[in-house]
Design a protein around this motif. Structure first.
Motif, PDB file in Angstrom:
ATOM      1  N   PHE A  52       0.921  -1.154  -0.040  1.00 42.81           N
ATOM      2  CA  PHE A  52      -0.277   0.166   0.143  1.00 42.81           C
ATOM      3  C   PHE A  52       0.784   1.411  -0.027  1.00 42.81           C
ATOM      4  O   PHE A  52       0.749   2.139  -0.606  1.00 42.81           O
ATOM      5  CB  PHE A  52      -0.784   0.198   1.256  1.00 42.81           C
ATOM      6  CG  PHE A  52      -1.846   1.023   1.360  1.00 42.81           C
ATOM      7  CD1 PHE A  52      -3.203   0.971   0.838  1.00 42.81           C
ATOM      8  CD2 PHE A  52      -1.476   2.406   1.734  1.00 42.81           C
ATOM      9  CE1 PHE A  52      -3.983   2.023   0.851  1.00 42.81           C
ATOM     10  CE2 PHE A  52      -2.536   3.466   1.980  1.00 42.81           C
ATOM     11  CZ  PHE A  52      -3.621   3.231   1.181  1.00 42.81           C
TER      12      PHE A  52
ATOM     13  N   GLY B 265       2.431   1.895  -3.278  1.00 45.53           N
ATOM     14  CA  GLY B 265       1.598   2.230  -4.279  1.00 45.53           C
ATOM     15  C   GLY B 265       1.192   3.845  -4.062  1.00 45.53           C
ATOM     16  O   GLY B 265       1.240   4.566  -5.234  1.00 45.53           O
ATOM     17  N   GLU B 266       1.010   4.123  -2.956  1.00 47.65           N
ATOM     18  CA  GLU B 266       1.078   5.488  -2.394  1.00 47.65           C
ATOM     19  C   GLU B 266       1.956   6.419  -2.969  1.00 47.65           C
ATOM     20  O   GLU B 266       2.082   7.367  -3.578  1.00 47.65           O
ATOM     21  CB  GLU B 266       0.568   5.649  -0.939  1.00 47.65           C
ATOM     22  CG  GLU B 266       0.317   7.172  -0.780  1.00 47.65           C
ATOM     23  CD  GLU B 266      -0.192   7.153   0.783  1.00 47.65           C
ATOM     24  OE1 GLU B 266      -1.236   8.195   1.060  1.00 47.65           O
ATOM     25  OE2 GLU B 266       0.200   6.528   1.540  1.00 47.65           O
TER      26      GLU B 266
ATOM     27  N   THR C  44      -3.729 -11.212  -3.101  1.00 45.89           N
ATOM     28  CA  THR C  44      -4.331  -9.748  -2.763  1.00 45.89           C
ATOM     29  C   THR C  44      -3.098  -8.700  -2.966  1.00 45.89           C
ATOM     30  O   THR C  44      -3.439  -7.598  -2.890  1.00 45.89           O
ATOM     31  CB  THR C  44      -4.741  -9.649  -1.153  1.00 45.89           C
ATOM     32  OG1 THR C  44      -3.665  -9.773  -0.341  1.00 45.89           O
ATOM     33  CG2 THR C  44      -5.964 -10.574  -1.391  1.00 45.89           C
TER      34      THR C  44
ATOM     35  N   LEU D 167      -3.898  -5.810  -5.220  1.00 49.25           N
ATOM     36  CA  LEU D 167      -4.839  -5.112  -4.546  1.00 49.25           C
ATOM     37  C   LEU D 167      -4.277  -4.148  -3.919  1.00 49.25           C
ATOM     38  O   LEU D 167      -4.608  -2.926  -3.747  1.00 49.25           O
ATOM     39  CB  LEU D 167      -5.944  -5.888  -4.052  1.00 49.25           C
ATOM     40  CG  LEU D 167      -7.111  -5.005  -3.293  1.00 49.25           C
ATOM     41  CD1 LEU D 167      -7.813  -4.264  -4.483  1.00 49.25           C
ATOM     42  CD2 LEU D 167      -8.040  -6.164  -2.679  1.00 49.25           C
ATOM     43  N   TRP D 168      -3.477  -4.580  -2.839  1.00 46.38           N
ATOM     44  CA  TRP D 168      -2.943  -3.489  -1.943  1.00 46.38           C
ATOM     45  C   TRP D 168      -2.070  -2.510  -2.816  1.00 46.38           C
ATOM     46  O   TRP D 168      -2.065  -1.354  -2.328  1.00 46.38           O
ATOM     47  CB  TRP D 168      -2.093  -4.170  -0.910  1.00 46.38           C
ATOM     48  CG  TRP D 168      -2.768  -5.162  -0.043  1.00 46.38           C
ATOM     49  CD1 TRP D 168      -3.037  -6.519   0.025  1.00 46.38           C
ATOM     50  CD2 TRP D 168      -3.702  -4.586   0.938  1.00 46.38           C
ATOM     51  NE1 TRP D 168      -3.916  -7.103   0.944  1.00 46.38           N
ATOM     52  CE2 TRP D 168      -4.112  -5.624   1.647  1.00 46.38           C
ATOM     53  CE3 TRP D 168      -3.923  -3.411   1.300  1.00 46.38           C
ATOM     54  CZ2 TRP D 168      -5.255  -5.702   2.738  1.00 46.38           C
ATOM     55  CZ3 TRP D 168      -4.922  -3.391   2.613  1.00 46.38           C
ATOM     56  CH2 TRP D 168      -5.327  -4.436   3.212  1.00 46.38           C
TER      57      TRP D 168
ATOM     58  N   TRP E 107      -2.481  -1.218  -5.767  1.00 46.95           N
ATOM     59  CA  TRP E 107      -3.458  -0.517  -6.377  1.00 46.95           C
ATOM     60  C   TRP E 107      -4.127   0.294  -5.450  1.00 46.95           C
ATOM     61  O   TRP E 107      -4.468   1.463  -5.811  1.00 46.95           O
ATOM     62  CB  TRP E 107      -4.432  -1.335  -7.059  1.00 46.95           C
ATOM     63  CG  TRP E 107      -5.655  -0.644  -8.005  1.00 46.95           C
ATOM     64  CD1 TRP E 107      -5.457   0.199  -8.979  1.00 46.95           C
ATOM     65  CD2 TRP E 107      -6.927  -0.443  -7.288  1.00 46.95           C
ATOM     66  NE1 TRP E 107      -6.618   0.780  -9.495  1.00 46.95           N
ATOM     67  CE2 TRP E 107      -7.459   0.480  -8.273  1.00 46.95           C
ATOM     68  CE3 TRP E 107      -7.602  -0.743  -6.259  1.00 46.95           C
ATOM     69  CZ2 TRP E 107      -8.832   0.664  -8.303  1.00 46.95           C
ATOM     70  CZ3 TRP E 107      -8.800  -0.181  -6.249  1.00 46.95           C
ATOM     71  CH2 TRP E 107      -9.368   0.293  -7.038  1.00 46.95           C
ATOM     72  N   LEU E 108      -4.648  -0.037  -4.145  1.00 43.78           N
ATOM     73  CA  LEU E 108      -5.126   0.694  -3.251  1.00 43.78           C
ATOM     74  C   LEU E 108      -4.215   1.839  -2.803  1.00 43.78           C
ATOM     75  O   LEU E 108      -4.869   2.930  -2.604  1.00 43.78           O
ATOM     76  CB  LEU E 108      -5.671  -0.157  -2.006  1.00 43.78           C
ATOM     77  CG  LEU E 108      -6.835  -1.150  -2.314  1.00 43.78           C
ATOM     78  CD1 LEU E 108      -7.068  -2.432  -1.125  1.00 43.78           C
ATOM     79  CD2 LEU E 108      -7.976  -0.460  -2.443  1.00 43.78           C
ATOM     80  N   GLY E 109      -3.195   1.383  -2.765  1.00 44.79           N
ATOM     81  CA  GLY E 109      -2.257   2.630  -2.092  1.00 44.79           C
ATOM     82  C   GLY E 109      -1.882   3.477  -3.468  1.00 44.79           C
ATOM     83  O   GLY E 109      -2.069   4.862  -3.137  1.00 44.79           O
ATOM     84  N   TRP E 110      -1.946   3.128  -4.529  1.00 48.78           N
ATOM     85  CA  TRP E 110      -1.887   4.206  -5.724  1.00 48.78           C
ATOM     86  C   TRP E 110      -3.050   4.953  -5.876  1.00 48.78           C
ATOM     87  O   TRP E 110      -2.937   6.279  -6.127  1.00 48.78           O
ATOM     88  CB  TRP E 110      -1.677   3.193  -7.072  1.00 48.78           C
ATOM     89  CG  TRP E 110      -1.471   4.141  -8.278  1.00 48.78           C
ATOM     90  CD1 TRP E 110      -0.431   4.753  -8.540  1.00 48.78           C
ATOM     91  CD2 TRP E 110      -2.420   4.559  -9.066  1.00 48.78           C
ATOM     92  NE1 TRP E 110      -0.695   5.518  -9.635  1.00 48.78           N
ATOM     93  CE2 TRP E 110      -1.903   5.209 -10.160  1.00 48.78           C
ATOM     94  CE3 TRP E 110      -3.675   4.048  -9.478  1.00 48.78           C
ATOM     95  CZ2 TRP E 110      -2.486   5.713 -11.281  1.00 48.78           C
ATOM     96  CZ3 TRP E 110      -4.408   4.443 -10.553  1.00 48.78           C
ATOM     97  CH2 TRP E 110      -3.816   5.375 -11.375  1.00 48.78           C
ATOM     98  N   THR E 111      -4.268   4.527  -5.699  1.00 50.88           N
ATOM     99  CA  THR E 111      -5.640   5.133  -5.768  1.00 50.88           C
ATOM    100  C   THR E 111      -5.516   6.015  -4.606  1.00 50.88           C
ATOM    101  O   THR E 111      -6.166   7.390  -4.737  1.00 50.88           O
ATOM    102  CB  THR E 111      -6.567   4.419  -5.853  1.00 50.88           C
ATOM    103  OG1 THR E 111      -7.025   3.455  -4.751  1.00 50.88           O
ATOM    104  CG2 THR E 111      -6.709   3.660  -6.973  1.00 50.88           C
ATOM    105  N   HIS E 112      -5.092   5.793  -3.529  1.00 51.16           N
ATOM    106  CA  HIS E 112      -4.924   6.707  -2.133  1.00 51.16           C
ATOM    107  C   HIS E 112      -4.311   7.740  -2.602  1.00 51.16           C
ATOM    108  O   HIS E 112      -4.479   9.079  -1.907  1.00 51.16           O
ATOM    109  CB  HIS E 112      -4.749   5.816  -0.980  1.00 51.16           C
ATOM    110  CG  HIS E 112      -4.836   6.637   0.278  1.00 51.16           C
ATOM    111  ND1 HIS E 112      -3.850   7.151   0.802  1.00 51.16           N
ATOM    112  CD2 HIS E 112      -6.006   7.077   0.930  1.00 51.16           C
ATOM    113  CE1 HIS E 112      -4.334   7.927   1.830  1.00 51.16           C
ATOM    114  NE2 HIS E 112      -5.320   7.784   1.952  1.00 51.16           N
TER     115      HIS E 112
END
Length: 110
Positions: free
Chosen positions: A11, A14-15, A94, A97-98, A100-105
């Motif tokens: 996460f 990604g962020e 997963t 997914l983690w 991608w979630l960090g990237w979208t956040h």
């Protein structure tokens, strides 16, 4: 890398990527991050021969013990069965997914 620590690390990766490259669509860097995490974490979990030199630097008895128990669980990894392997595979699945979630956040809004 461990089953408990990897998701927050992914996460954060990604962020950080989203903040450092806000106008780029994720391509090579995220793929490389996932490949690195899977390329080390799965062999550690499977106690692959080439990971043995790493074991002395990790808390735990071996790669699987580290992957399952770090940071702070006390599961006896000498007696794992199919359920543990399925749960580990689900966690590994997963990983994208983690990230991608960090990237979208981390993406700039608007």
């Amino acid at each position: 890398m461990s089953l408990l620590a990897d998701p927050p690390l992914l996460f954060a990766n990604g962020e950080a990527y989203a903040r450092l490259a806000p106008h780029r669509t994720p391509r090579a860097a995220p793929v490389a991050v996932i490949a690195l995490f899977w390329g080390v974490s799965i062999p550690l979990y499977l106690n692959a021969r080439w990971t043995r030199p790493l074991w002395r630097f990790l808390p735990g008895r071996d790669g699987r013990d580290f992957m399952v128990n770090f940071p702070g669980l006390r599961v006896d990894t000498r007696r794992v069965g199919p359920r543990t392997h399925v749960l580990a595979a689900l966690v590994f699945a997963t990983y994208p997914l983690w990230l991608w979630l960090g990237w979208t956040h981390g993406r700039p809004r608007g």
